[in-house]
Design a protein around this motif. Structure first.
Motif, PDB file in Angstrom:
ATOM      1  N   PHE A 138      12.333  11.830 -10.727  1.00 21.88           N
ATOM      2  CA  PHE A 138      13.259  11.183 -10.151  1.00 21.88           C
ATOM      3  C   PHE A 138      12.539   9.655  -9.736  1.00 21.88           C
ATOM      4  O   PHE A 138      13.575   8.668  -9.699  1.00 21.88           O
ATOM      5  N   SER A 139      11.355   9.772  -9.211  1.00 25.58           N
ATOM      6  CA  SER A 139      11.003   8.466  -8.810  1.00 25.58           C
ATOM      7  C   SER A 139      10.915   7.419 -10.159  1.00 25.58           C
ATOM      8  O   SER A 139      11.085   6.222 -10.312  1.00 25.58           O
ATOM      9  N   ALA A 140      10.595   7.934 -11.186  1.00 26.73           N
ATOM     10  CA  ALA A 140      10.723   7.044 -12.550  1.00 26.73           C
ATOM     11  C   ALA A 140      11.933   6.892 -12.783  1.00 26.73           C
ATOM     12  O   ALA A 140      12.152   5.651 -13.442  1.00 26.73           O
ATOM     13  N   LEU A 141      13.030   7.757 -12.648  1.00 30.06           N
ATOM     14  CA  LEU A 141      14.318   7.195 -12.974  1.00 30.06           C
ATOM     15  C   LEU A 141      14.835   6.022 -12.288  1.00 30.06           C
ATOM     16  O   LEU A 141      15.718   5.078 -12.755  1.00 30.06           O
ATOM     17  N   THR A 142      14.368   6.008 -10.871  1.00 28.41           N
ATOM     18  CA  THR A 142      14.879   4.958 -10.128  1.00 28.41           C
ATOM     19  C   THR A 142      13.778   3.879  -9.678  1.00 28.41           C
ATOM     20  O   THR A 142      14.093   2.804  -8.903  1.00 28.41           O
ATOM     21  N   PHE A 143      12.794   3.870 -10.626  1.00 31.90           N
ATOM     22  CA  PHE A 143      11.844   3.014 -10.364  1.00 31.90           C
ATOM     23  C   PHE A 143      11.297   2.772  -8.936  1.00 31.90           C
ATOM     24  O   PHE A 143      10.981   1.705  -8.288  1.00 31.90           O
ATOM     25  N   VAL A 148       1.015  -1.212  -0.043  1.00 32.87           N
ATOM     26  CA  VAL A 148      -0.021  -0.095  -0.037  1.00 32.87           C
ATOM     27  C   VAL A 148       0.785   1.141  -0.018  1.00 32.87           C
ATOM     28  O   VAL A 148       0.476   2.313  -0.465  1.00 32.87           O
ATOM     29  N   ASP A 149       2.110   1.273   0.516  1.00 31.22           N
ATOM     30  CA  ASP A 149       2.930   2.397   0.599  1.00 31.22           C
ATOM     31  C   ASP A 149       3.850   2.502  -0.744  1.00 31.22           C
ATOM     32  O   ASP A 149       4.250   3.679  -0.831  1.00 31.22           O
ATOM     33  N   GLY A 150       3.484   1.550  -1.647  1.00 33.34           N
ATOM     34  CA  GLY A 150       4.363   1.594  -3.159  1.00 33.34           C
ATOM     35  C   GLY A 150       5.598   0.765  -3.044  1.00 33.34           C
ATOM     36  O   GLY A 150       6.280   0.709  -4.094  1.00 33.34           O
ATOM     37  N   HIS A 151       5.913   0.549  -1.721  1.00 32.73           N
ATOM     38  CA  HIS A 151       7.340  -0.438  -1.576  1.00 32.73           C
ATOM     39  C   HIS A 151       6.997  -2.075  -2.140  1.00 32.73           C
ATOM     40  O   HIS A 151       5.827  -2.423  -1.662  1.00 32.73           O
ATOM     41  N   PRO A 152       8.104  -2.602  -2.693  1.00 34.28           N
ATOM     42  CA  PRO A 152       7.698  -4.104  -2.895  1.00 34.28           C
ATOM     43  C   PRO A 152       7.725  -4.980  -1.664  1.00 34.28           C
ATOM     44  O   PRO A 152       8.106  -4.585  -0.629  1.00 34.28           O
ATOM     45  N   HIS A 184       7.676   4.646  -3.846  1.00 34.16           N
ATOM     46  CA  HIS A 184       7.022   4.865  -2.651  1.00 34.16           C
ATOM     47  C   HIS A 184       6.293   6.304  -2.566  1.00 34.16           C
ATOM     48  O   HIS A 184       6.644   7.285  -3.287  1.00 34.16           O
ATOM     49  N   ARG A 185       5.131   6.196  -2.029  1.00 31.83           N
ATOM     50  CA  ARG A 185       3.989   7.195  -2.411  1.00 31.83           C
ATOM     51  C   ARG A 185       4.313   8.387  -1.828  1.00 31.83           C
ATOM     52  O   ARG A 185       3.692   9.361  -2.200  1.00 31.83           O
TER      53      ARG A 185
END
Length: 274
Positions: free
Chosen positions: A177-182, A62-66, A185-186
């Motif tokens: 930056f989130s996209a660059l590092t995949f 739910v937080d976006g982490h695997p 995290h929300r």
């Protein structure tokens, strides 16, 4: 690590091609052409654009982490953040090379603080090219329970920067930056989640984003500089749409830090130059 009965560290390995395209995108995010970076090789910390997580979408929390998987200890705390790290640069990482990252948890420490129980996990990464270890990195992850993410009031940092550059972080920059590092995290792109679930006052600027900008600030300020060591730690959250600055002081042993609109230090780093 004895508090996690039945769990023991396992070694993992990931291979990647160190292609140029992510570096061009990083330069675009940093708003320059990358001409002050060393030719033909990755600038310091740019290996964070590679060896990215490839967890199936069905395993994202739910937080976006695997999901944490067997490589990390089974910490029950719901919040996870990258708190800091230490890097030693032995040889350059050539653009176009095939590199291998070998990883393993090396330490787990549980502490009780004002905000509750904190579990610190250190992961060592060896970046190998042609059988030679080029970069040794220790990442410090922190796991904590749910709580208020708004930082307490603090005094302004008393240090005087020799080189200072003002920067602005907006939601678009954080998303890129989130996209660059995949990094899903929300807290970095989903404002309602950051405010309502993790109780931050706004979107949070990534710690690695700040650390990479500080290393870039050093290279822009010291043309031709070669980093041999770099360490960093998050001291305070930094938020979007507020005044911020990159700061530098020192010659061979360099202090670097970001400051927020109140002059408080947020990300602190130390660099050693060859």
């Amino acid at each position: 690590m004895e508090q996690f009965e039945g769990w023991s560290p396992i070694a993992t390995e990931q291979q990647d091609d160190l292609i140029a395209a992510p570096l061009r995108r990083l330069a675009a995010l940093f708003d320059h052409d990358g001409s002050h970076w060393p030719a033909g090789e990755l600038p310091p910390l740019a290996h964070w654009l590679f060896f990215l997580p490839e967890a199936p979408q069905s395993t994202i929390g739910v937080d976006g982490h695997p999901a944490r998987g067997a490589a990390l200890p089974p910490v029950e705390a719901p919040r996870r953040m990258w708190a800091g790290g230490r890097l030693t640069f032995h040889t350059p990482l050539p653009i176009g090379a095939v590199a291998t990252r070998r990883s393993m948890v090396t330490d787990v420490t549980v502490k009780d603080g004002r905000s509750g129980r904190l579990t610190f996990v250190t992961v060592r990464h060896d970046i190998v090219v042609d059988g030679t270890i080029a970069v040794v990195e220790e990442q410090d992850l922190v796991f904590r329970g749910a709580g208020n993410g708004t930082p307490l009031a603090a005094p302004a940092d008393p240090r005087t920067a020799e080189v200072r550059r003002e920067v602005t972080f907006d939601a678009t920059a954080l998303f890129r930056f989130s996209a660059l590092t995949f990094n899903a995290h929300r807290i970095h792109y989903d404002r309602p989640y950051a405010l309502a679930e993790e109780l931050y006052p706004d979107l949070v600027v990534h710690g690695p984003y700040q650390a990479m900008l500080l290393a870039d600030h050093l290279l822009r300020s010291r043309p031709g500089a070669r980093l041999t060591r770099f360490s960093f730690r998050g001291a305070r959250p930094l938020f979007v749409d507020r005044a911020a600055a990159l700061n530098l002081a020192g010659e061979r042993d360099v202090s670097l830090w970001t400051t927020d609109q109140d002059g408080c230090a947020c990300m602190e780093a130390q660099a050693s130059l060859a």
